[in-house]
Enzyme design. Structure first.
Site, PDB file in Angstrom:
ATOM      1  N   LYS A  27      35.917  38.216  50.797  1.00 19.96           N
ATOM      2  CA  LYS A  27      37.306  38.694  50.600  1.00 19.96           C
ATOM      3  C   LYS A  27      38.372  37.944  50.300  1.00 19.96           C
ATOM      4  O   LYS A  27      39.472  37.848  50.852  1.00 19.96           O
ATOM      5  CB  LYS A  27      37.759  39.301  52.231  1.00 19.96           C
ATOM      6  CG  LYS A  27      36.657  40.295  52.894  1.00 19.96           C
ATOM      7  CD  LYS A  27      35.851  40.957  52.134  1.00 19.96           C
ATOM      8  CE  LYS A  27      36.789  42.072  51.521  1.00 19.96           C
ATOM      9  NZ  LYS A  27      35.809  42.958  50.260  1.00 19.96           N
ATOM     10  N   TRP A  79      37.645  40.198  41.525  1.00 17.93           N
ATOM     11  CA  TRP A  79      38.624  40.203  40.497  1.00 17.93           C
ATOM     12  C   TRP A  79      38.187  38.849  39.623  1.00 17.93           C
ATOM     13  O   TRP A  79      38.204  38.799  38.431  1.00 17.93           O
ATOM     14  CB  TRP A  79      39.876  39.756  41.058  1.00 17.93           C
ATOM     15  CG  TRP A  79      41.183  39.851  40.187  1.00 17.93           C
ATOM     16  CD1 TRP A  79      41.194  40.125  38.833  1.00 17.93           C
ATOM     17  CD2 TRP A  79      42.434  39.456  40.825  1.00 17.93           C
ATOM     18  NE1 TRP A  79      42.497  40.240  38.709  1.00 17.93           N
ATOM     19  CE2 TRP A  79      43.047  39.317  39.628  1.00 17.93           C
ATOM     20  CE3 TRP A  79      42.795  38.619  41.640  1.00 17.93           C
ATOM     21  CZ2 TRP A  79      44.589  38.858  39.570  1.00 17.93           C
ATOM     22  CZ3 TRP A  79      44.348  38.356  41.674  1.00 17.93           C
ATOM     23  CH2 TRP A  79      45.140  38.498  40.482  1.00 17.93           C
ATOM     24  N   TYR A 108      44.052  32.518  45.039  1.00 17.89           N
ATOM     25  CA  TYR A 108      44.562  34.135  44.629  1.00 17.89           C
ATOM     26  C   TYR A 108      45.938  34.309  44.445  1.00 17.89           C
ATOM     27  O   TYR A 108      46.188  35.107  43.630  1.00 17.89           O
ATOM     28  CB  TYR A 108      43.760  35.121  45.908  1.00 17.89           C
ATOM     29  CG  TYR A 108      44.063  36.570  45.590  1.00 17.89           C
ATOM     30  CD1 TYR A 108      43.155  37.067  45.477  1.00 17.89           C
ATOM     31  CD2 TYR A 108      45.223  36.860  46.157  1.00 17.89           C
ATOM     32  CE1 TYR A 108      42.960  38.608  45.339  1.00 17.89           C
ATOM     33  CE2 TYR A 108      45.491  38.292  46.117  1.00 17.89           C
ATOM     34  CZ  TYR A 108      44.421  39.099  45.702  1.00 17.89           C
ATOM     35  OH  TYR A 108      44.534  40.631  45.501  1.00 17.89           O
ATOM     36  N   HIS A 146      28.391  33.184  47.839  1.00 14.13           N
ATOM     37  CA  HIS A 146      29.178  32.968  48.806  1.00 14.13           C
ATOM     38  C   HIS A 146      28.838  31.543  49.572  1.00 14.13           C
ATOM     39  O   HIS A 146      29.469  31.296  50.709  1.00 14.13           O
ATOM     40  CB  HIS A 146      29.446  33.981  50.078  1.00 14.13           C
ATOM     41  CG  HIS A 146      29.895  35.301  49.638  1.00 14.13           C
ATOM     42  ND1 HIS A 146      31.206  35.125  48.910  1.00 14.13           N
ATOM     43  CD2 HIS A 146      29.654  36.733  49.703  1.00 14.13           C
ATOM     44  CE1 HIS A 146      31.684  36.488  48.541  1.00 14.13           C
ATOM     45  NE2 HIS A 146      30.638  37.473  49.104  1.00 14.13           N
ATOM     46  N   ARG A 198      41.510  32.261  49.127  1.00 12.64           N
ATOM     47  CA  ARG A 198      42.795  33.025  49.325  1.00 12.64           C
ATOM     48  C   ARG A 198      43.359  32.739  50.672  1.00 12.64           C
ATOM     49  O   ARG A 198      42.493  32.004  51.448  1.00 12.64           O
ATOM     50  CB  ARG A 198      42.318  34.522  49.647  1.00 12.64           C
ATOM     51  CG  ARG A 198      43.374  35.626  49.544  1.00 12.64           C
ATOM     52  CD  ARG A 198      42.872  36.906  49.476  1.00 12.64           C
ATOM     53  NE  ARG A 198      43.735  38.060  49.450  1.00 12.64           N
ATOM     54  CZ  ARG A 198      43.475  39.167  49.554  1.00 12.64           C
ATOM     55  NH1 ARG A 198      42.279  39.618  49.782  1.00 12.64           N
ATOM     56  NH2 ARG A 198      44.513  39.921  49.535  1.00 12.64           N
ATOM     57  N   THR A 226      36.689  37.871  45.242  1.00 12.41           N
ATOM     58  CA  THR A 226      35.608  37.676  44.367  1.00 12.41           C
ATOM     59  C   THR A 226      35.505  38.501  43.326  1.00 12.41           C
ATOM     60  O   THR A 226      35.141  38.137  41.975  1.00 12.41           O
ATOM     61  CB  THR A 226      34.213  37.773  45.197  1.00 12.41           C
ATOM     62  OG1 THR A 226      34.630  37.412  46.599  1.00 12.41           O
ATOM     63  CG2 THR A 226      33.120  37.175  44.777  1.00 12.41           C
TER      64      THR A 226
HETATM   65  P1  A3P Z   1      42.621  43.619  49.814  1.00 15.00           P
HETATM   66  O1  A3P Z   1      41.822  44.116  50.880  1.00 15.00           O
HETATM   67  O2  A3P Z   1      43.746  42.409  50.517  1.00 15.00           O
HETATM   68  O3  A3P Z   1      43.231  44.566  49.173  1.00 15.00           O
HETATM   69  P2  A3P Z   1      36.476  40.435  47.533  1.00 15.00           P
HETATM   70  O4  A3P Z   1      36.113  40.756  45.965  1.00 15.00           O
HETATM   71  O5  A3P Z   1      36.098  38.763  47.725  1.00 15.00           O
HETATM   72  O6  A3P Z   1      35.775  41.119  48.486  1.00 15.00           O
HETATM   73  O7  A3P Z   1      37.842  40.445  47.804  1.00 15.00           O
HETATM   74  C1  A3P Z   1      38.573  41.763  47.918  1.00 15.00           C
HETATM   75  C2  A3P Z   1      40.004  41.602  47.926  1.00 15.00           C
HETATM   76  O8  A3P Z   1      40.415  41.693  46.562  1.00 15.00           O
HETATM   77  C3  A3P Z   1      40.595  43.064  48.424  1.00 15.00           C
HETATM   78  O9  A3P Z   1      41.943  42.509  48.981  1.00 15.00           O
HETATM   79  C4  A3P Z   1      40.733  43.519  47.071  1.00 15.00           C
HETATM   80  O10 A3P Z   1      41.597  44.675  47.035  1.00 15.00           O
HETATM   81  C5  A3P Z   1      41.095  42.342  46.116  1.00 15.00           C
HETATM   82  N1  A3P Z   1      41.125  42.818  44.943  1.00 15.00           N
HETATM   83  C6  A3P Z   1      40.076  43.640  44.245  1.00 15.00           C
HETATM   84  N2  A3P Z   1      39.960  43.658  42.868  1.00 15.00           N
HETATM   85  C7  A3P Z   1      41.144  43.077  42.583  1.00 15.00           C
HETATM   86  C8  A3P Z   1      41.990  43.025  41.376  1.00 15.00           C
HETATM   87  N3  A3P Z   1      41.444  43.697  40.213  1.00 15.00           N
HETATM   88  N4  A3P Z   1      43.098  42.154  41.483  1.00 15.00           N
HETATM   89  C9  A3P Z   1      43.733  41.914  42.399  1.00 15.00           C
HETATM   90  N5  A3P Z   1      42.850  41.990  43.568  1.00 15.00           N
HETATM   91  C10 A3P Z   1      41.999  42.579  43.698  1.00 15.00           C
END
Ligand code: A3P
Length: 302
Positions: free
Chosen positions: A42, A47, A197, A109, A131, A45
């Site tokens: 979270k 992105w 992030y 992870h 983050r 990742t």
């Molecule tokens: P939020 O829950 O704050 O919206 P992971 O990929 O590590 O699981 O992280 C997920 C988080 O990254 C989520 O945050 C998600 O919305 C955010 N996220 C996913 N795709 C993204 C993108 N293209 N740009 C920015 N944030 C993104």
């Protein structure tokens, strides 16, 4: 049953990943050209996986028409090593790894100290996304309640916060996770690139160029002028990725999580909508205590 955590030496490993972490520690042979996208869950990742894939391959897929990111989920293009090596690891899976074209991209992870020696020792590159713990907590809490089996009750925020403050969640404690990669990025800046992030949101263009430089595939002046960098940013943006059919259905990993669950708000600073003054006080003390002297800090946080 996949919801309990197993204390794996010094981190909390989701029970369904224990075997995978052991398997890939034992069997994964890194190549110099490999790219490892590492993160605490979270933290953005998906992105960073999308951006890394697009940047590293920007000469191969110079046109955005037919770009693989339009038809494949980033978790399929950059699979987690924990998923590749999960369950009953078979010879053909290892052969499949060998037959992947260079550069091979993987996600993980796993905390830095537990990566396979071959990753640590070879010249392959690691990119880590970090983050701030405030947004990371909110994202993790909402996500956990979204993916939990229906048979389990939702976890109230105060209980989740207590666990978070004690580092008890998948791949936690989060402070050791961050610090492991942070220290390595300082000791070996050509090996580990540490991305925040918040910085990525604030100046995506600058960070995308920084990532390209790190991987030795810098954009030419021509590419900067003709919009190559901006196109990559748009392709990987939250709005774009969230709406692609390929990111809306299907499942990923050995936990078979719905692909759509990786997109929520995609913002920095959403924590202000959830934190009470006492939560802020508690978390800020932990951040101060755990990160002091490391040089790692977070913008826009108490
Ligand atoms: P939020 O829950 O704050 O919206 P992971 O990929 O590590 O699981 O992280 C997920 C988080 O990254 C989520 O945050 C998600 O919305 C955010 N996220 C996913 N795709 C993204 C993108 N293209 N740009 C920015 N944030 C993104």
């Amino acid at each position: 049953s996949h919801y309990y955590l197993h204390l794996f030496e010094s981190f909390w490993c989701p029970s369904i990943h224990v075997e995978a972490v052991e398997n890939f520690q034992k069997h994964f042979q890194a190549k110099e050209s490999d790219v490892i996208v590492a993160s605490f869950p979270k933290s953005g990742t998906i992105w960073l996986k999308a951006l890394t894939f697009a940047i590293v391959n920007h000469q191969r897929f110079s046109s955005l028409e037919n770009h693989p990111l339009l038809t494949s989920n980033p978790h399929d293009l950059v699979p987690f090593l924990e998923s590749v090596f999960g369950g009953n690891i078979q010879d053909h899976q290892i052969q499949l790894l060998d037959s992947k074209p260079d550069p091979r991209l993987f996600g993980t992870h796993t905390p830095f100290p537990y990566l396979p020696e071959s990753i640590k020792e070879s010249n392959c590159k690691i990119i880590y996304i970090c983050r701030n713990p405030y947004d990371n907590f909110v994202s993790a809490w909402v996500y956990f309640n979204k993916i939990k089996p229906e048979s389990l009750p939702a976890i109230p925020m105060d209980e989740a916060f207590e666990l978070y403050c004690n580092g008890i969640l998948d791949y936690g404690p989060w402070w050791s996770h961050m610090l492991g990669y942070w220290k390595e990025s300082i000791a070996k800046p050509n090996k580990v690139l540490f991305i925040k992030y918040d910085d990525l949101t604030e100046d995506t263009n600058f960070q995308v160029k920084r990532i390209a430089d790190f991987f030795g595939c810098s954009f030419t002046e021509e590419e900067e002028k003709n919009g190559t960098v901006e196109n990559i940013i748009q392709l990987c943006s939250f709005e774009k990725m969230k709406d692609l059919a390929v990111n809306k259905s299907g499942k990923v990993g050995i936990a078979a999580v719905d692909k759509s669950k990786f997109f929520r708000k995609g913002e920095t600073g959403d924590w202000v909508n959830h934190f009470s003054p006492s939560m802020i006080e508690k978390l800020s003390k932990i951040v101060e205590e755990k990160l002091q002297g490391s040089g790692l800090s977070f913008k826009n946080c108490p």
